[in-house]
Design a protein around this motif. Structure first.
Motif, short mmCIF file in Angstrom:
data_model
loop_
_atom_site.label_atom_id
_atom_site.label_comp_id
_atom_site.label_asym_id
_atom_site.label_seq_id
_atom_site.Cartn_x
_atom_site.Cartn_y
_atom_site.Cartn_z
N ILE A 1 0.82 -1.21 0.00
CA ILE A 1 0.00 0.00 0.00
C ILE A 1 0.86 1.26 0.00
O ILE A 1 0.53 2.24 -0.65
N ALA A 2 1.99 1.23 0.71
CA ALA A 2 2.86 2.40 0.76
C ALA A 2 3.42 2.73 -0.63
O ALA A 2 3.46 3.90 -1.03
N GLU A 3 3.82 1.70 -1.40
CA GLU A 3 4.35 1.92 -2.75
C GLU A 3 3.27 2.44 -3.69
O GLU A 3 3.52 3.28 -4.54
N ARG A 4 2.05 1.90 -3.55
CA ARG A 4 0.97 2.33 -4.43
C ARG A 4 0.60 3.79 -4.18
O ARG A 4 0.37 4.54 -5.12
N ILE A 5 0.55 4.18 -2.92
CA ILE A 5 0.20 5.57 -2.62
C ILE A 5 1.33 6.51 -3.03
O ILE A 5 1.10 7.59 -3.56
N ALA A 6 2.57 6.10 -2.79
CA ALA A 6 3.72 6.94 -3.15
C ALA A 6 3.84 7.11 -4.65
O ALA A 6 4.32 8.14 -5.13
N LYS B 1 4.49 16.17 3.14
CA LYS B 1 5.27 14.93 3.31
C LYS B 1 6.28 15.05 4.45
O LYS B 1 6.60 14.07 5.10
N ARG B 2 6.81 16.27 4.67
CA ARG B 2 7.79 16.47 5.75
C ARG B 2 7.12 16.71 7.09
O ARG B 2 7.81 16.90 8.08
N GLY B 3 5.79 16.72 7.13
CA GLY B 3 5.08 16.91 8.39
C GLY B 3 5.03 18.35 8.84
O GLY B 3 4.77 18.63 10.01
N LYS B 4 5.24 19.30 7.93
CA LYS B 4 5.24 20.73 8.27
C LYS B 4 3.83 21.30 8.34
O LYS B 4 3.61 22.33 8.95
N LEU B 5 2.87 20.67 7.68
CA LEU B 5 1.48 21.11 7.76
C LEU B 5 0.77 20.32 8.85
O LEU B 5 0.95 19.11 8.96
N THR C 1 -2.00 10.68 1.04
CA THR C 1 -0.62 10.25 1.21
C THR C 1 -0.41 9.77 2.64
O THR C 1 -1.18 10.12 3.53
N GLU C 2 0.61 8.94 2.81
CA GLU C 2 0.93 8.44 4.15
C GLU C 2 1.35 9.60 5.04
O GLU C 2 2.03 10.52 4.59
N ALA C 3 0.97 9.52 6.30
CA ALA C 3 1.29 10.59 7.24
C ALA C 3 2.77 10.55 7.62
O ALA C 3 3.42 9.52 7.52
N TYR D 1 -2.76 11.36 5.46
CA TYR D 1 -3.17 12.74 5.26
C TYR D 1 -4.15 12.73 4.10
O TYR D 1 -3.89 12.12 3.06
N VAL D 2 -5.27 13.41 4.25
CA VAL D 2 -6.24 13.55 3.17
C VAL D 2 -6.40 15.04 2.91
O VAL D 2 -6.85 15.78 3.78
N TYR D 3 -5.98 15.46 1.73
CA TYR D 3 -6.06 16.86 1.34
C TYR D 3 -7.33 17.04 0.51
O TYR D 3 -7.48 16.41 -0.53
N LEU D 4 -8.23 17.87 1.00
CA LEU D 4 -9.55 18.03 0.38
C LEU D 4 -9.56 19.19 -0.61
O LEU D 4 -8.79 20.15 -0.49
#
Length: 198
Positions: A75-80, A95-99, A178-180, A191-194
């Motif tokens: 799943i990680a490869e598919r999402i990436a 991706k860097r966790g800044k948001l 994307t993965e958190a 993370y789900v960006y709407l």
């Protein structure tokens, strides 16, 4: 009227070899070599070496040395590998966790039916409230593979949530999944960006 085709020299040699090695079934039958009338006469039949086939080895023509039998990547490869639909700069910060997520949904301990209903309701409410980034925690799942012939993936919710987010009614609302980052749950959260409300 059917026209008979003539045998090629290699076919004739093969037929003669079969006829030579054949034994009669009973005493009454005569041992005869059958040659078709239309077959061309060959003075010297080809040697036996030319009729032998190469030795067969199981798997000799197989390509690659991949011992995995997994059809889908993880799943990680598919999402990436999914294309980036949002702003690249924002995506890199994400991706860097800044948001930081504006809302969070924890699906730990829920069945598939409960989790699906909770996810749909949560995402519709978050989009209705104008939120852009939400965190969905699924957990990494337990390893329940009993060693049977069919491999079982662990983390049922972890594998189903991205699919649910692509299907209606949530698909049109979601811009990116994307993965958190590790500080928000790593591989056990998304993370789900709407999309913006219209």
């Amino acid at each position: 009227m059917t026209r008979k085709r003539q045998l090629r020299p290699d076919e004739m040699a093969l037929w003669q070899e079969v006829a030579r090695r054949t034994e009669p079934l009973g005493r009454r039958r005569k041992q005869t070599t059958m040659t078709p009338a239309s077959a061309p006469k060959t003075a010297n039949p080809p040697p036996e070496e030319s009729l032998s086939l190469p030795r067969f080895r199981l798997g000799a023509a197989a390509q690659g040395d991949d011992s995995r039998h997994d059809v889908l990547p993880g799943i990680a490869e598919r999402i990436a590998s999914a294309p980036v639909a949002m702003d690249r700069k924002s995506f890199q910060r994400l991706k860097r966790g800044k948001l930081s997520p504006e809302a969070k949904l924890d699906l730990h301990g829920m069945t598939l039916d409960q989790a699906h209903g909770a996810l749909v309701g949560f995402m519709l409410r978050a989009h209705g409230a104008g939120k852009r980034l939400v965190l969905v925690v699924t957990g990494k799942g337990k390893d329940r593979d009993g060693g049977g012939p069919i491999p079982v993936r662990h983390g049922v919710l972890r594998h189903n949530v991205p699919q649910w987010l692509r299907l209606p009614p949530l698909g049109p609302l979601v811009l990116q999944v994307t993965e958190a980052h590790i500080r928000h749950g790593g591989g056990g959260a998304y993370y789900v960006y709407l999309r913006r409300r219209r």
